[in-house]
Design an enzyme around this catalytic site. Structure first.
Site, PDB file in Angstrom:
ATOM      1  N   CYS A 117       0.844  -1.199   0.000  1.00  0.00           N
ATOM      2  CA  CYS A 117       0.000   0.000   0.000  1.00  0.00           C
ATOM      3  C   CYS A 117       0.878   1.247   0.000  1.00  0.00           C
ATOM      4  O   CYS A 117       0.744   2.120  -0.865  1.00  0.00           O
ATOM      5  CB  CYS A 117      -0.907   0.010   1.229  1.00  0.00           C
ATOM      6  SG  CYS A 117      -2.180  -1.264   1.169  1.00  0.00           S
ATOM      7  N   ASP A 118       1.758   1.339   0.967  1.00  0.00           N
ATOM      8  CA  ASP A 118       2.649   2.487   1.110  1.00  0.00           C
ATOM      9  C   ASP A 118       3.567   2.611  -0.115  1.00  0.00           C
ATOM     10  O   ASP A 118       3.798   3.702  -0.650  1.00  0.00           O
ATOM     11  CB  ASP A 118       3.499   2.289   2.382  1.00  0.00           C
ATOM     12  CG  ASP A 118       3.858   3.595   3.078  1.00  0.00           C
ATOM     13  OD1 ASP A 118       3.740   4.661   2.452  1.00  0.00           O
ATOM     14  OD2 ASP A 118       4.269   3.532   4.255  1.00  0.00           O
TER      15      ASP A 118
END
Length: 220
Positions: A148-149
């Site tokens: 995600c990051d």
């Protein structure tokens, strides 16, 4: 309409304990709802693989020239729809679906440690919560140092900050897919409103500046 806004929204494939990834379910629900006539919405499912993200994202930005790219991911810790303000460059030690992680443990060699979205997530959050859609929205500044990051940072880098990341809880904890779809719709619409406001203000400033220049030329 020639001046349709292009928006890309992505979700992720299943991984780990998430045999169904609520992010992709929510994005498909958003696709069903749409973002109104003036927005051309394109959705896609992103593999939970660092190398796939590295090849997919540049092509998405290049081919579609979107005004905004919104990535949606699931977080087992989330109980609200969570807007992430920034992406991080380093700390990627967790193995992906191919049992791979970057040797450098970072996204972009020599990139800044953190990139913020041009969108003020506090404003988006407040507006959506004030609209009373029945889904709680909150803010975070740590997208978790996994895919995600990694995806968010890469997208912020490629899009000069015109990207957003939204974490959603797993299905039924507490929201149904329909709730998550409605929440995504409300959030993305507020993001577009903010971008539109920024553009209008920028044009206004340029016009004022332009006016002053003509004035001076006239004086001489």
């Amino acid at each position: 309409m020639a001046n349709k806004k292009k928006v890309i929204v992505t979700g992720f494939e299943p991984f780990g304990e998430h045999a169904v990834n609520s992010s992709w379910v929510a994005v498909q629900e958003l696709e069903r709802l749409g973002l109104g006539e003036a927005v051309d919405l394109y959705v896609c499912e992103v593999p939970v693989e660092y190398q796939a993200v590295q090849s997919l994202l540049p092509s998405l930005w290049r081919e579609h020239q979107p005004q905004l790219v919104v990535h949606v991911g699931v977080s087992g810790l989330a109980t609200t729809v969570t807007l992430e303000q920034c992406g991080h460059n380093m700390g990627y030690k967790r193995l992906d679906n191919c049992s791979f992680c970057p040797a450098s443990q970072c996204c972009m060699e020599n990139g800044p440690e953190c990139i913020n979205s041009v969108l003020d997530m506090d404003t988006v959050c407040k507006r959506v919560n004030d609209s009373d859609i029945g889904v709680a929205v909150s803010i975070s500044k740590d997208a978790g140092r996994y895919l995600c990051d990694y995806t968010y940072y890469t997208s912020l880098y490629l899009g000069q900050g015109r990207s957003a990341f939204i974490h959603v809880p797993p299905l039924g904890k507490p929201y149904r897919s329909q709730d998550l779809g409605r929440a995504l719709q409300a959030v993305v619409q507020e993001m577009l409103n903010l971008l539109e406001l920024d553009r209008t203000e920028e044009e206004h400033r340029q016009n004022e500046h332009c006016g002053h220049k003509h004035q001076h030329q006239h004086d001489h």
